[in-house]
Scaffold this motif. Structure first.
Motif, PDB file in Angstrom:
ATOM      1  N   UNK A  11       0.382  -0.992  -0.057  1.00  0.00           N
ATOM      2  CA  UNK A  11      -0.056  -0.088   0.349  1.00  0.00           C
ATOM      3  C   UNK A  11       0.753   1.574  -0.263  1.00  0.00           C
ATOM      4  N   UNK A  12       0.775   2.117  -0.629  1.00  0.00           N
ATOM      5  CA  UNK A  12       1.767   3.548  -1.663  1.00  0.00           C
ATOM      6  C   UNK A  12       1.151   4.582  -0.175  1.00  0.00           C
ATOM      7  N   UNK A  13       2.303   5.105   0.053  1.00  0.00           N
ATOM      8  CA  UNK A  13       2.034   6.509   1.276  1.00  0.00           C
ATOM      9  C   UNK A  13       1.313   7.186  -0.131  1.00  0.00           C
ATOM     10  N   UNK A  14       0.560   8.346   0.904  1.00  0.00           N
ATOM     11  CA  UNK A  14       0.522   9.613  -0.091  1.00  0.00           C
ATOM     12  C   UNK A  14       1.293  10.947   0.320  1.00  0.00           C
ATOM     13  N   UNK A  15       2.079  11.496  -0.474  1.00  0.00           N
ATOM     14  CA  UNK A  15       2.281  12.575  -0.216  1.00  0.00           C
ATOM     15  C   UNK A  15       2.036  13.953  -0.182  1.00  0.00           C
ATOM     16  N   UNK A  16       2.598  14.892   0.058  1.00  0.00           N
ATOM     17  CA  UNK A  16       1.939  16.517  -0.222  1.00  0.00           C
ATOM     18  C   UNK A  16       1.408  16.602  -1.504  1.00  0.00           C
ATOM     19  N   UNK A  17       2.355  15.709  -2.449  1.00  0.00           N
ATOM     20  CA  UNK A  17       1.515  16.063  -3.920  1.00  0.00           C
ATOM     21  C   UNK A  17       0.316  15.410  -3.879  1.00  0.00           C
ATOM     22  N   UNK A  18       0.102  14.495  -3.743  1.00  0.00           N
ATOM     23  CA  UNK A  18      -0.914  13.391  -3.655  1.00  0.00           C
ATOM     24  C   UNK A  18      -2.010  13.939  -3.388  1.00  0.00           C
ATOM     25  N   UNK A  19      -2.355  14.614  -2.099  1.00  0.00           N
ATOM     26  CA  UNK A  19      -3.328  15.227  -1.182  1.00  0.00           C
ATOM     27  C   UNK A  19      -3.862  16.751  -1.296  1.00  0.00           C
ATOM     28  N   UNK A  20      -2.342  17.362  -2.063  1.00  0.00           N
ATOM     29  CA  UNK A  20      -2.816  19.171  -1.911  1.00  0.00           C
ATOM     30  C   UNK A  20      -4.135  19.414  -2.965  1.00  0.00           C
ATOM     31  N   UNK A  21      -4.574  18.237  -3.642  1.00  0.00           N
ATOM     32  CA  UNK A  21      -6.377  18.733  -4.104  1.00  0.00           C
ATOM     33  C   UNK A  21      -7.215  18.694  -3.461  1.00  0.00           C
ATOM     34  N   UNK A  22      -6.657  17.622  -2.312  1.00  0.00           N
ATOM     35  CA  UNK A  22      -7.819  17.050  -1.598  1.00  0.00           C
ATOM     36  C   UNK A  22      -7.769  16.923   0.320  1.00  0.00           C
ATOM     37  N   UNK A  23      -7.627  18.054   0.429  1.00  0.00           N
ATOM     38  CA  UNK A  23      -7.359  18.798   1.936  1.00  0.00           C
ATOM     39  C   UNK A  23      -8.336  18.516   2.451  1.00  0.00           C
ATOM     40  N   UNK A  24      -9.842  18.875   2.636  1.00  0.00           N
ATOM     41  CA  UNK A  24     -10.678  18.558   3.221  1.00  0.00           C
ATOM     42  C   UNK A  24     -10.759  17.286   3.910  1.00  0.00           C
ATOM     43  N   UNK A  25     -11.226  16.430   2.343  1.00  0.00           N
ATOM     44  CA  UNK A  25     -11.373  15.474   2.316  1.00  0.00           C
ATOM     45  C   UNK A  25      -9.649  14.642   3.310  1.00  0.00           C
ATOM     46  N   UNK A  26      -8.709  14.571   2.553  1.00  0.00           N
ATOM     47  CA  UNK A  26      -7.972  14.172   4.349  1.00  0.00           C
ATOM     48  C   UNK A  26      -7.779  14.579   5.805  1.00  0.00           C
ATOM     49  N   UNK A  27      -8.323  15.842   5.896  1.00  0.00           N
ATOM     50  CA  UNK A  27      -8.897  15.693   7.137  1.00  0.00           C
ATOM     51  C   UNK A  27      -9.974  15.017   7.515  1.00  0.00           C
ATOM     52  N   UNK A  28     -10.986  14.471   6.878  1.00  0.00           N
ATOM     53  CA  UNK A  28     -11.963  13.543   7.593  1.00  0.00           C
ATOM     54  C   UNK A  28     -11.357  11.818   7.589  1.00  0.00           C
ATOM     55  N   UNK A  58      27.754   9.537   6.403  1.00  0.00           N
ATOM     56  CA  UNK A  58      27.349  10.753   6.957  1.00  0.00           C
ATOM     57  C   UNK A  58      25.937  10.924   5.990  1.00  0.00           C
ATOM     58  N   UNK A  59      25.354  11.064   6.683  1.00  0.00           N
ATOM     59  CA  UNK A  59      23.654  11.883   6.375  1.00  0.00           C
ATOM     60  C   UNK A  59      23.361  12.806   5.456  1.00  0.00           C
ATOM     61  N   UNK A  60      22.618  12.956   4.625  1.00  0.00           N
ATOM     62  CA  UNK A  60      22.376  13.841   3.541  1.00  0.00           C
ATOM     63  C   UNK A  60      21.162  14.170   3.467  1.00  0.00           C
ATOM     64  N   UNK A  61      20.468  15.148   3.317  1.00  0.00           N
ATOM     65  CA  UNK A  61      19.360  14.914   2.785  1.00  0.00           C
ATOM     66  C   UNK A  61      18.306  15.628   3.736  1.00  0.00           C
ATOM     67  N   UNK A  62      17.496  14.077   4.408  1.00  0.00           N
ATOM     68  CA  UNK A  62      16.048  14.085   5.059  1.00  0.00           C
ATOM     69  C   UNK A  62      14.878  14.346   4.840  1.00  0.00           C
ATOM     70  N   UNK A  63      13.522  14.425   5.580  1.00  0.00           N
ATOM     71  CA  UNK A  63      12.845  14.879   5.338  1.00  0.00           C
ATOM     72  C   UNK A  63      12.229  16.343   5.219  1.00  0.00           C
ATOM     73  N   UNK A  64      11.687  16.673   3.826  1.00  0.00           N
ATOM     74  CA  UNK A  64      12.032  17.903   3.453  1.00  0.00           C
ATOM     75  C   UNK A  64      10.688  18.187   3.901  1.00  0.00           C
ATOM     76  N   UNK A  65      10.406  19.768   3.832  1.00  0.00           N
ATOM     77  CA  UNK A  65      10.463  20.524   4.335  1.00  0.00           C
ATOM     78  C   UNK A  65       8.740  20.026   3.452  1.00  0.00           C
ATOM     79  N   UNK A  66       7.687  20.327   3.798  1.00  0.00           N
ATOM     80  CA  UNK A  66       6.691  20.565   3.218  1.00  0.00           C
ATOM     81  C   UNK A  66       5.835  19.290   3.005  1.00  0.00           C
ATOM     82  N   UNK A  67       6.821  18.042   3.074  1.00  0.00           N
ATOM     83  CA  UNK A  67       6.697  16.422   2.448  1.00  0.00           C
ATOM     84  C   UNK A  67       5.294  16.291   3.638  1.00  0.00           C
ATOM     85  N   UNK A  68       4.541  15.262   3.499  1.00  0.00           N
ATOM     86  CA  UNK A  68       3.834  15.034   4.087  1.00  0.00           C
ATOM     87  C   UNK A  68       3.295  13.462   4.078  1.00  0.00           C
ATOM     88  N   UNK A  69       4.010  12.782   4.320  1.00  0.00           N
ATOM     89  CA  UNK A  69       3.374  11.126   4.188  1.00  0.00           C
ATOM     90  C   UNK A  69       2.421  10.241   4.597  1.00  0.00           C
TER      91      UNK A  69
END
Length: 309
Positions: A11-28, A58-69
């Motif tokens: 089951x794939x995770x939903x990212x910020x780009x996935x949920x952007x058009x459905x913010x109210x539904x995602x909240x529900x 050496x750790x590079x990157x990390x969770x990018x700001x605005x990404x909601x998995x």
């Protein structure tokens, strides 16, 4: 989109780009527990780790700001479908990573029990159908898949013979409902109107009806009729006498195995019972079950008028 993702593996995770058009539904969905934030340790796929010349990580990157998995909770999806449809009975139960038991309609005369099943394919559907029929006891399983399924022709016919309904949740969504995941389940899995001259058999209860009249059969004769009906329902040919003899022998003690002649006797009794239910005279009874010179028998009822359960 959620149902499409539910029918993928894993089951794939939903990212910020996935949920952007459905913010109210995602909240529900989050309030219902259907969508959950992924735990921090699971976000390692956003991190790149390298080893420097001294052997240090050496750790590079990390969770990018605005990404909601967000991950989809399979059991919570089942719970919401059950609640919104008014199903009852034993609680929602996740039977495996592919199957969730949803429940039944209260006082349903058709005794349907609903399951949500993901990743259903030609390779696993027959085994699953048999398993759910065994688990459902005297109830009739109805399988809901997240998205539509197309099975091979022979597989589809075998499913139909088992009497199990399969429907896609995405096709049943009530778009006008105030709650999420409201499915129109009332008519799913209802038995179709049977022809007046249908042969109906339930191997679970060992009962049979022909022309809407009950057949009074001994258990061994019922097994012979079931063997003939399965072959006839698949538009098959004659059933060998040895197969009918094995049907007679099933459930009997080893020291009481039937003789070949008993197949003839059993077929004769079946002809009489079927003819009586259909209101036919004795000469016509012979035509209901035909025999060939090699000792085989064939039930002369159209496949579309045979219903096995």
């Amino acid at each position: 989109m959620l149902l499409q993702r539910l029918d993928q593996h894993p089951i794939r995770a939903l990212t910020a780009d996935d949920i952007a058009p459905f913010r109210d539904a995602v909240a529900d969905y989050r309030r219902l527990g259907v969508l959950r934030y992924r735990r921090a340790p699971d976000d390692l796929d956003l991190v790149s780790i390298t080893i420097d010349e001294h052997g240090n990580a050496m750790v590079a990157g990390g969770a990018q700001e605005g990404i909601r998995w967000l991950d989809i909770d399979f059991r919570a999806v089942g719970w919401q479908i059950r609640r919104s449809a008014g199903l009852a009975g034993p609680p929602v139960e996740r039977l495996s990573d592919k199957v969730v038991h949803l429940g039944q309609f209260p006082d349903d005369p058709h005794r349907r029990v609903f399951y949500l099943v993901r990743l259903l394919t030609d390779a696993n559907v027959i085994e699953l159908v048999s398993s759910l029929k065994g688990r459902s006891s005297t109830a009739w399983p109805v399988i809901l898949t997240p998205t539509p399924r197309q099975f091979a022709l022979d597989i589809g016919r075998r499913i139909a013979l088992e009497g199990v309904a399969i429907a896609a949740a995405s096709d049943l969504l009530d778009e006008q409902a105030a709650l999420p995941l409201v499915l129109k389940l009332a008519a799913i899995g209802l038995p179709t109107e049977l022809p007046p001259d249908a042969l109906e058999m339930s191997e679970h209860s060992a009962t049979a009806r022909y022309h809407r009249r009950g057949l009074k059969l001994e258990p061994r004769d019922f097994r012979v009729l079931a063997e003939l009906a399965r072959e006839a329902a698949s538009d098959g040919g004659f059933v060998p006498g040895d197969d009918l003899l094995a049907a007679l022998a099933a459930g009997q003690a080893c020291d009481a195995l039937p003789q070949v002649e008993q197949v003839t006797v059993s077929v004769s009794r079946l002809r009489t019972a079927l003819a009586a239910a259909a209101g036919l005279e004795r000469p016509a009874a012979q035509k209901l079950i035909q025999n060939d010179r090699r000792g085989g028998y064939r039930l002369a009822i159209e496949p579309g008028k045979i219903f096995l359960g």
